[in-house]
Design a protein around this motif. Structure first.
Motif, PDB file in Angstrom:
ATOM      1  N   UNK A 266      35.698  80.279  55.195  1.00 56.47           N
ATOM      2  CA  UNK A 266      36.496  80.571  56.447  1.00 56.47           C
ATOM      3  C   UNK A 266      37.028  79.672  57.250  1.00 56.47           C
ATOM      4  N   UNK A 267      37.544  79.849  58.486  1.00 54.67           N
ATOM      5  CA  UNK A 267      38.328  78.923  59.242  1.00 54.67           C
ATOM      6  C   UNK A 267      37.371  78.688  60.475  1.00 54.67           C
ATOM      7  N   UNK A 268      37.551  77.185  60.883  1.00 54.68           N
ATOM      8  CA  UNK A 268      36.821  76.806  62.080  1.00 54.68           C
ATOM      9  C   UNK A 268      37.579  75.646  62.618  1.00 54.68           C
TER      10      UNK A 268
ATOM     11  N   UNK B 150      33.322  69.613  75.295  1.00 54.59           N
ATOM     12  CA  UNK B 150      32.885  71.041  75.618  1.00 54.59           C
ATOM     13  C   UNK B 150      33.588  72.009  75.028  1.00 54.59           C
ATOM     14  N   UNK B 151      33.046  73.459  75.007  1.00 57.41           N
ATOM     15  CA  UNK B 151      33.596  74.440  74.412  1.00 57.41           C
ATOM     16  C   UNK B 151      33.188  75.435  75.374  1.00 57.41           C
ATOM     17  N   UNK B 152      34.266  76.191  75.898  1.00 56.07           N
ATOM     18  CA  UNK B 152      34.063  77.536  77.083  1.00 56.07           C
ATOM     19  C   UNK B 152      33.414  78.790  76.285  1.00 56.07           C
ATOM     20  N   UNK B 153      33.884  79.235  75.406  1.00 56.18           N
ATOM     21  CA  UNK B 153      33.609  80.622  74.967  1.00 56.18           C
ATOM     22  C   UNK B 153      32.523  80.356  73.474  1.00 56.18           C
ATOM     23  N   UNK B 154      33.117  79.675  72.426  1.00 53.51           N
ATOM     24  CA  UNK B 154      32.408  79.648  71.292  1.00 53.51           C
ATOM     25  C   UNK B 154      31.013  78.880  71.447  1.00 53.51           C
ATOM     26  N   UNK B 155      30.316  78.919  70.475  1.00 51.88           N
ATOM     27  CA  UNK B 155      29.329  78.088  70.562  1.00 51.88           C
ATOM     28  C   UNK B 155      29.278  77.040  69.300  1.00 51.88           C
ATOM     29  N   UNK B 156      28.672  75.882  69.695  1.00 58.22           N
ATOM     30  CA  UNK B 156      28.760  74.963  68.565  1.00 58.22           C
ATOM     31  C   UNK B 156      27.673  74.761  67.764  1.00 58.22           C
ATOM     32  N   UNK B 157      27.826  74.860  66.373  1.00 55.42           N
ATOM     33  CA  UNK B 157      26.719  74.699  65.269  1.00 55.42           C
ATOM     34  C   UNK B 157      26.804  73.221  65.235  1.00 55.42           C
ATOM     35  N   UNK B 158      25.458  72.759  65.258  1.00 54.06           N
ATOM     36  CA  UNK B 158      25.300  71.274  65.191  1.00 54.06           C
ATOM     37  C   UNK B 158      24.320  71.055  63.878  1.00 54.06           C
TER      38      UNK B 158
ATOM     39  N   UNK C 232      24.782  63.673  63.409  1.00 58.49           N
ATOM     40  CA  UNK C 232      25.034  64.972  64.046  1.00 58.49           C
ATOM     41  C   UNK C 232      26.433  65.554  64.071  1.00 58.49           C
ATOM     42  N   UNK C 233      26.727  66.542  63.101  1.00 54.83           N
ATOM     43  CA  UNK C 233      28.103  67.116  62.987  1.00 54.83           C
ATOM     44  C   UNK C 233      28.287  68.408  63.652  1.00 54.83           C
ATOM     45  N   UNK C 234      29.281  68.387  64.616  1.00 54.10           N
ATOM     46  CA  UNK C 234      29.504  69.719  65.228  1.00 54.10           C
ATOM     47  C   UNK C 234      30.788  70.561  64.734  1.00 54.10           C
ATOM     48  N   UNK C 235      30.480  71.872  64.495  1.00 54.61           N
ATOM     49  CA  UNK C 235      31.437  72.864  64.283  1.00 54.61           C
ATOM     50  C   UNK C 235      31.437  74.283  64.896  1.00 54.61           C
ATOM     51  N   UNK C 236      32.684  74.405  65.103  1.00 56.77           N
ATOM     52  CA  UNK C 236      32.682  76.103  65.857  1.00 56.77           C
ATOM     53  C   UNK C 236      33.314  76.735  64.744  1.00 56.77           C
ATOM     54  N   UNK C 237      32.504  77.962  64.293  1.00 58.38           N
ATOM     55  CA  UNK C 237      32.750  78.885  63.287  1.00 58.38           C
ATOM     56  C   UNK C 237      33.173  80.218  63.760  1.00 58.38           C
ATOM     57  N   UNK C 238      32.646  80.576  64.993  1.00 60.24           N
ATOM     58  CA  UNK C 238      32.866  82.121  65.291  1.00 60.24           C
ATOM     59  C   UNK C 238      33.230  82.181  66.701  1.00 60.24           C
TER      60      UNK C 238
ATOM     61  N   UNK D  65      32.164  84.564  68.581  1.00 65.95           N
ATOM     62  CA  UNK D  65      30.878  85.226  69.369  1.00 65.95           C
ATOM     63  C   UNK D  65      29.788  84.525  69.071  1.00 65.95           C
ATOM     64  N   UNK D  66      28.656  84.737  69.916  1.00 61.80           N
ATOM     65  CA  UNK D  66      27.319  84.136  69.729  1.00 61.80           C
ATOM     66  C   UNK D  66      26.606  84.636  68.305  1.00 61.80           C
ATOM     67  N   UNK D  67      26.821  85.941  68.234  1.00 61.32           N
ATOM     68  CA  UNK D  67      26.329  86.488  67.030  1.00 61.32           C
ATOM     69  C   UNK D  67      26.712  85.969  65.709  1.00 61.32           C
ATOM     70  N   UNK D  68      27.989  85.751  65.706  1.00 63.08           N
ATOM     71  CA  UNK D  68      28.665  85.321  64.571  1.00 63.08           C
ATOM     72  C   UNK D  68      28.353  83.896  64.223  1.00 63.08           C
ATOM     73  N   UNK D  69      28.137  83.030  65.365  1.00 63.40           N
ATOM     74  CA  UNK D  69      27.409  81.527  65.346  1.00 63.40           C
ATOM     75  C   UNK D  69      26.153  81.503  64.775  1.00 63.40           C
ATOM     76  N   UNK D  70      25.158  82.367  65.575  1.00 65.49           N
ATOM     77  CA  UNK D  70      23.951  82.473  64.913  1.00 65.49           C
ATOM     78  C   UNK D  70      23.878  82.837  63.622  1.00 65.49           C
ATOM     79  N   UNK D  71      24.680  83.615  63.137  1.00 68.45           N
ATOM     80  CA  UNK D  71      24.656  83.932  61.792  1.00 68.45           C
ATOM     81  C   UNK D  71      25.010  83.074  60.926  1.00 68.45           C
ATOM     82  N   UNK D  72      26.018  82.074  61.089  1.00 62.50           N
ATOM     83  CA  UNK D  72      26.387  80.992  60.407  1.00 62.50           C
ATOM     84  C   UNK D  72      25.268  79.911  60.456  1.00 62.50           C
ATOM     85  N   UNK D  73      24.807  79.773  61.551  1.00 60.19           N
ATOM     86  CA  UNK D  73      23.587  78.647  61.795  1.00 60.19           C
ATOM     87  C   UNK D  73      22.468  79.058  60.824  1.00 60.19           C
TER      88      UNK D  73
END
Length: 117
Positions: free
Chosen positions: A4-6, A72-80, A91-97, A99-107
């Protein structure tokens, strides 16, 4: 293959937001595409030829947050991804989704893959 994209927000050293890992193009932030191989998480930023690879065997923790490496990111959540390379704690940080749910699934998916190795 899942892909996917991120966005890549950078890689911190020794859990200090102001100490950025600079080797092998890890310093360059930006958007791009991610995918999984059998042994690693890969991310290729736009305009860079070589993708970064984080081996699943080197990942020691997967967590989320709202900022990373001074960004800082306003809306999405960072996966670390907390991982080790040549004796360094990174510690590498990425934004994948968006939504919080999409981020939790990816993490959770990355954590499951790293636990297998």
């Amino acid at each position: 293959m899942l892909s996917g994209k991120g966005s890549y927000l950078g890689t911190e050293m020794d859990f200090k937001w102001y100490r950025r890992y600079r080797a092998d193009g890890y310093f360059v932030r930006g958007s791009g595409e991610w995918w999984f191989t059998e042994d690693a998480f890969c991310f290729k930023r736009k305009l860079l030829a070589t993708p970064m690879e984080i081996p699943f065997a080197s990942i020691v923790n997967v967590r989320t947050g709202t900022w990373h490496a001074g960004k800082w990111v306003i809306r999405p959540v960072v996966v670390k991804l907390d991982w080790h390379l040549d004796g360094r704690q990174l510690c590498s940080g990425f934004v994948f989704a968006k939504t919080h749910e999409g981020t939790r699934q990816m993490a959770a998916h990355i954590e499951a893959l790293s636990c297998r190795h």
